[in-house]
Design a protein around this motif. Structure first.
Motif, short mmCIF file in Angstrom:
data_model
loop_
_atom_site.label_atom_id
_atom_site.label_comp_id
_atom_site.label_asym_id
_atom_site.label_seq_id
_atom_site.Cartn_x
_atom_site.Cartn_y
_atom_site.Cartn_z
N GLN B 49 0.84 -1.19 0.00
CA GLN B 49 0.00 0.00 0.00
C GLN B 49 0.88 1.26 0.00
OE1 GLN B 49 -2.00 0.73 3.68
NE2 GLN B 49 -3.87 1.45 2.68
N ARG B 52 2.56 1.81 -3.37
CA ARG B 52 1.58 2.33 -4.33
C ARG B 52 1.33 3.82 -4.11
NH1 ARG B 52 -1.98 -0.50 -8.21
NH2 ARG B 52 -1.51 -2.67 -7.92
N PRO B 436 -3.75 6.78 1.38
CA PRO B 436 -3.51 5.52 0.70
C PRO B 436 -4.82 4.80 0.41
CG PRO B 436 -2.99 5.34 3.02
CD PRO B 436 -3.27 6.78 2.77
N ASP B 437 -4.80 4.00 -0.60
CA ASP B 437 -5.99 3.27 -1.04
C ASP B 437 -6.10 1.96 -0.26
OD1 ASP B 437 -8.10 3.41 -2.74
OD2 ASP B 437 -6.81 3.78 -4.49
N ASP B 438 -7.26 1.73 0.35
CA ASP B 438 -7.41 0.47 1.09
C ASP B 438 -7.40 -0.74 0.16
OD1 ASP B 438 -7.33 1.53 3.55
OD2 ASP B 438 -9.49 1.80 3.73
N ASP B 440 -5.38 -1.28 -2.01
CA ASP B 440 -3.99 -1.70 -2.22
C ASP B 440 -3.51 -2.68 -1.17
OD1 ASP B 440 -3.63 -0.27 -4.53
OD2 ASP B 440 -3.04 1.54 -3.46
N LEU B 441 -4.33 -2.89 -0.14
CA LEU B 441 -3.93 -3.89 0.85
C LEU B 441 -4.11 -5.29 0.29
CD1 LEU B 441 -5.31 -2.30 4.12
CD2 LEU B 441 -2.92 -2.71 3.52
#
Lengths: 343, 453
Positions: B49, B52, B436-438, B440-441
Motif C-alpha cells: 500500500q 503504491r 492511501p488506497d485500502d 492496495d492492501l
C-alpha cells in the motif's frame, strides 16, 4: 556516392541524425495524438488515447533531450548558434513542451470539467505548437539562415517565418498527425478505433498534399538542397521508398494489420529524415546569403578525441537503451484498457 | 536591467525551481526501493500500500522535474551560447552521457513502475523500481560532474579553434573525477535522500496527528525516520569533506563562506552572525581556531583570506556567507529532529508527543531550503567566474540575444512556474488528503500470484 570516408565527424552527423529520427518516430506519435486530442468528443475517448501514450511519452521525449545533448557535445557551435539565434522560437518550444508534459500528468487527476478542459487545451496546443516549431526550425536550417563571419546568427525572429520553413512546419504537423492517428488506431478498439482509422486516412491525404507541395518548392526554390540527389540519381530511391511506405498504409489498414500500418508510417519518417540528412550533408546550418559561413560537421565540431570518447559512450549506452525500450514497448503491447492506475 | 543581470536571474530562477523536484525523485526513489523490498521480504501488504501511494507522489514530482529539466538543457544554448562554445567539448559530453545513461533508464522503467503493477511479476516490478532509482542517481552523477568541472576544471587543455579559445578534453577520467566532483556528488545525494525521507516523515506524522491511516502512517514513519536519520548523519560527514575540498581547491570561496578577509592562522568559525562588508569583519559569535581546524585539521593552520585576491576576483561575500551558514544551520537542525523523532519512536512514546509530530510535519521544508541555499552558496561562491579561473560570467553570454528578449522569457517562465507550483501543491495536497488506497492492501492482477520458487 564515392565521397564516403567515414571519419568521426560523419559518424556523429549520422548519430545525431539517428537520435532526432528516433525522436520524430517515437515522440511523433505522441505529438500527433496531442494534435488530434481536441477532435475526440467524450472523456473516455480522451483518456483512452492519453493512456495509449501514457507509459511511453516520457521516454520518447528523452530522445530529444539526448539529441540536444549530443548536439551540444559533438557540434557545440551549432548548438550555440541555433539556440541563441532562434531565442524566442526556442523559448516558445520550451513552453509548449512544458504544457504538454504536465497536462498529460495533471489532466485526469481531478474530475472537474473546467480542470480537464484546461489541460486538454494545454496538451493539444502544446503538441501542435511543438510539432510546428520543430518543423519550422528544420525548414530554416535547410533553407538557410544569415550567419555572420563569427558564426553567429544575424537574422531576426520574424525572419524565421519565411514561407518555405513554415511549409516544412505544416508538413511536420501533418506527418505527426498521420503517425499519431495510426498509433492510436493500433492501440484502441471499437468505435474509437474506426474513428481513428478515418482520421488516419484524412491525415494521409493532408500529409501527401503537403509533401508534394514541399517537394515542388524544394526543387524550384532551394537548388542547394536538391544538388546531391541531382548528382547521385540513385538517392532518388529514398524518396521512392518514402512514397511506397505511405502508399502501403491504406493497404495494411484494409487487411486489418494496424501494427504493420504503423511500421510503414515509421519507415516513412525514417526515409524522410534520411533524405533530409543526405540533402544537407555536410552542412548542419546552411548560411544564406553567404554560404561560406555555413556551419559544417567540420568547422562546428568538438575535437576528434572528444568525438571518439563520445562514440564509446554511445556504443555502450545506445544498444542497452534500445534493448530495454523494446522490452518496455513489449510489456505494454496490445489495446489500451483503462484501470485505476490510468491517467 | 542589462542582459547579464536578466540572464543570471532567469538561469537562477529556473534552476532553483527545477531543483525542488529532482531531489524528491532521487530521495523518494530510494524509499520506494526500500518499501517495495520490504513488501517482497515480509509479504506485509501495508508495504505494498505504501509503495503504491508513494509511487503516485513520485509520478507527480517526476513529471514537473522532466518538464522543467528540458529548460535547463536549452538555456545553456539560448542564454549562454559563448560559454557553450567554450565548454561544449567538455561539458556537453557530460550532458550527453546523462541523457544516454540516466534519462532513458529513468523514464523507460518509470513506465513499468507506474503502469506495470498488474502487468508484470513482483520481481520484475521491483527490478523496474530499482532501475528508476538508479537512473535518478545516474542523472545526479553526470550533472554534478558537469557542474563540478565548472568549479574545479581538470582533464582539459585550452586550444584556439576558428580564432576562438575553448576547452577540449585531454583525459576523460580526470574530467569525471575532477577534484571536487565526488565530494559534491555525495553531498548532493545526501541532500536528496533527506528531501525524500523528510517528505515521507512529514506526511506520516500528519496522518498520526489527524488519527488517519494509523497502521500505514506508523510503518511509513519508521521507514522514513530511519532513512532521514541515516541521510542526515551522512550529510554531516559529507559536508565536512566538501568544506575541506573547498578550502583546498577554491580558497576564496571558503573565505567568502566564512567572511574571512585577512589571511590568518587560528582562523575562527562563525556560529551565528553576518558580515559587516564595509569594515571587513564579522558581527556574531565565533569559535576561535575552529575554521583552521575544520579546513586543515590543525587549529593553528593558516587559512587564506579574501584580501589575498583582487577585489574583482572575489565572490559576493555577504550572500555567500548567509547562504552557507543558513544551509549548515538547517543541516544540524535536521540531525536533531531526525534523532529526536527516531529515539522517541524507538521508545514508543512518539505518538503522544504532538509537539514533536508537528515539528516532523514541518520538517519537510528543511531539506528543501537547505538544498536551495547550498546550491546558491556553491554557485554564488564561484563568482565572478562561470568556469573557475578560466572564464568570467559576463563573457559567457550569448552574443546575439538582447535584453528585451530575455525579459520577455523571464516574465513568461515566472508566470508558468508559479502556475505549475500552485498546481503541484494543490495536487500533492489532494493526494495526501485522499490518503492511501485500502484496495492496495489486497494485491491484484499478476501481483496476486505467489512468487515462483
Amino acid at each position: 556516392m564515392n565521397c564516403c570516408h567515414f571519419d568521426l565527424n560523419t559518424i556523429w552527423f549520422i548519430l545525431v541524425g539517428v537520435l532526432f529520427t528516433g525522436y520524430a518516430m517515437l515522440d511523433g506519435f505522441d505529438l500527433g495524438i496531442g494534435a488530434l486530442h481536441l477532435f475526440t468528443k467524450d472523456d473516455a475517448e480522451r483518456r483512452t488515447l492519453l493512456n495509449a501514450i501514457g507509459p511511453v511519452w516520457d521516454g520518447n521525449e528523452v530522445w530529444l533531450v539526448t539529441g540536444g545533448g549530443a548536439m551540444f557535445a559533438a557540434f557545440p557551435n551549432v548548438y550555440a548558434t541555433v539556440f541563441s539565434g532562434f531565442y524566442l522560437a526556442m523559448i516558445l518550444l520550451l513552453v509548449a513542451l512544458i504544457f504538454r508534459a504536465v497536462a498529460i500528468e495533471f489532466r485526469s487527476k481531478q474530475p472537474m470539467r473546467w480542470w480537464r478542459q484546461m489541460w486538454d487545451i494545454g496538451f493539444s496546443a502544446g503538441s501542435l505548437l511543438s510539432s510546428l516549431l520543430i518543423g519550422v526550425a528544420l525548414g530554416n536550417i535547410a533553407w538557410g539562415v544569415p550567419i555572420d563571419d563569427r558564426g553567429e546568427f544575424a537574422g531576426t525572429f520574424l525572419g524565421l517565418l519565411k514561407p518555405y520553413p513554415v511549409l516544412v512546419g505544416v508538413t511536420t504537423v501533418a506527418l505527426f498527425m498521420m503517425h499519431g492517428a495510426i498509433y492510436g488506431a493500433m492501440k484502441t478498439e471499437g468505435a474509437l478505433h474506426d474513428k481513428l482509422r478515418v482520421w488516419a486516412m484524412r491525415s494521409i491525404i493532408f500529409f501527401v498534399i503537403c509533401a508534394v507541395t514541399l517537394t515542388m518548392a524544394t526543387l524550384l526554390y532551394v537548388p542547394h538542397l536538391s544538388a546531391r540527389v541531382r548528382e547521385n540519381p540513385w538517392l532518388f530511391s529514398i524518396a521512392l521508398l518514402n512514397m511506397l511506405s505511405i502508399a502501403n498504409i491504406p493497404r495494411e489498414f484494409h487487411h486489418g494489420r494496424d501494427w504493420r500500418a504503423f511500421l510503414s508510417s515509421c519507415a516513412a519518417i525514417i526515409t524522410l529524415m534520411a533524405l533530409f540528412a543526405v540533402d544537407i550533408f555536410p552542412n548542419l546550418v546552411y548560411s544564406l546569403p553567404k554560404p561560406g559561413n555555413s556551419l559544417t560537421i567540420y568547422n562546428a565540431s568538438s575535437s576528434p578525441k572528444t568525438l571518439g570518447i563520445m562514440l564509446v559512450i554511445a556504443g555502450i549506452g545506445v544498444p542497452v537503451v534500445i534493448a530495454y525500450t523494446v522490452c518496455i514497448y513489449w510489456i505494454f503491447r496490445g489495446k489500451v484498457k483503462l484501470d485505476r492506475m490510468s491517467y | 536591467m542589462d542582459v547579464l543581470t536578466l540572464s543570471r536571474i532567469q538561469f537562477g530562477a529556473t534552476i532553483a525551481f527545477h531543483y525542488i523536484y529532482p531531489p524528491l525523485s532521487i530521495g523518494l526513489g530510494v524509499l520506494l526501493v526500500v518499501m517495495e523490498g520490504l513488501w517482497l521480504k515480509t509479504k506485509n501488504p501495508v508495504y505494498h500500500q505504501m509503495a503504491r501511494f508513494w509511487t503516485k507522489v513520485f509520478a507527480l514530482t517526476f513529471a514537473i522535474g522532466v518538464a522543467t529539466g528540458i529548460v535547463m538543457e536549452f538555456e545553456f544554448g539560448t542564454n549562454w551560447a559563448t560559454y557553450s562554445r567554450y565548454v561544449g567539448d567538455v561539458f556537453g559530453s557530460a550532458l550527453a552521457a546523462e541523457g544516454i545513461f540516466a534519462f532513458f533508464l529513468e523514464s523507460g522503467f518509470l513506465a513499468v513502475l507506474l503502469f506495470g503493477w498488474d502487468k508484470v511479476s513482483r520481481k520484475l516490478h521491483f527490478f523496474s523500481t530499482c532501475m528508476v532509482c538508479l537512473g535518478a542517481h545516474f542523472s545526479a552523477i553526470w550533472i554534478v560532474v558537469a557542474n563540478s568541472w565548472m568549479q574545479t576544471p581538470a582533464g582539459y587543455k585550452l586550444v584556439i579553434r576558428n580564432g576562438m579559445e575553448r576547452a577540449e578534453i585531454t583525459n576523460f577520467w580526470e574530467l569525471v573525477f575532477n577534484p571536487s566532483s565526488m565530494d559534491r556528488l555525495f553531498h548532493t545525494l545526501c541532500g536528496a535522500w533527506q528531501a525524500g525521507a523528510f517528505l515521507v516523515v512529514s506526511v506520516s506524522a500528519w496522518y498520526l496527528l489527524k488519527k488517519r491511516h494509523l497502521d500505514f502512517a506508523r510503518a511509513a514513519l519508521r521507514v522514513g525516520l530511519t532513512v532521514a536519520l541515516a541521510a542526515s548523519l551522512l550529510q554531516l560527514v559529507s559536508g565536512d569533506i566538501s568544506a575541506r575540498g573547498v578550502a583546498k581547491n577554491q580558497p576564496e570561496k571558503l573565505a567568502a563562506f566564512e567572511g574571512l578577509y585577512n589571511t590568518t592562522s587560528n582562523a575562527p568559525l562563525t556560529l551565528v552572525g553576518w558580515v559587516d562588508e564595509k569594515n571587513e569583519k564579522i558581527v556574531g559569535i565565533q569559535a576561535p581556531g575552529m575554521l583552521s581546524f575544520l579546513a586543515h585539521d590543525d587549529a593553528h593552520a593558516t587559512v587564506i583570506g579574501l584580501n589575498n585576491y583582487a577585489p574583482e576576483d572575489r565572490p559576493p561575500v555577504q550572500a555567500s556567507f548567509l547562504f552557507f551558514h543558513g544551509m549548515v544551520g538547517i543541516g544540524f537542525a535536521m540531525i536533531a529532529i531526525a534523532a529526536l523523532g527516531f529515539l522517541y519512536f524507538r521508545h514508543g512514546s512518539l505518538y503522544e508527543r504532538r509537539w514533536l509530530l508537528w515539528i516532523l510535519v514541518f520538517s519537510v521544508l528543511g531539506p528543501q531550503i537547505a538544498n536551495q541555499l547550498g546550491w546558491f552558496a556553491a554557485e554564488v561562491g564561484r563568482q565572478p567566474w562561470i568556469v573557475y579561473h578560466l572564464m568570467r560570467t559576463p563573457d559567457g553570454l550569448s552574443a546575439v540575444v538582447k535584453a528585451n528578449a530575455v525579459l520577455a522569457s523571464l516574465i513568461l517562465f515566472t508566470f508558468i512556474y508559479f502556475l505549475l507550483f500552485a498546481v503541484f501543491i494543490y495536487l500533492l495536497n489532494d493526494k495526501i488528503q485522499h490518503g492511501p488506497d485500502d484496495a492496495d492492501l489486497i494485491p491484484s492482477g499478476k501481483l496476486a500470484l505467489p512468487t515462483k520458487k
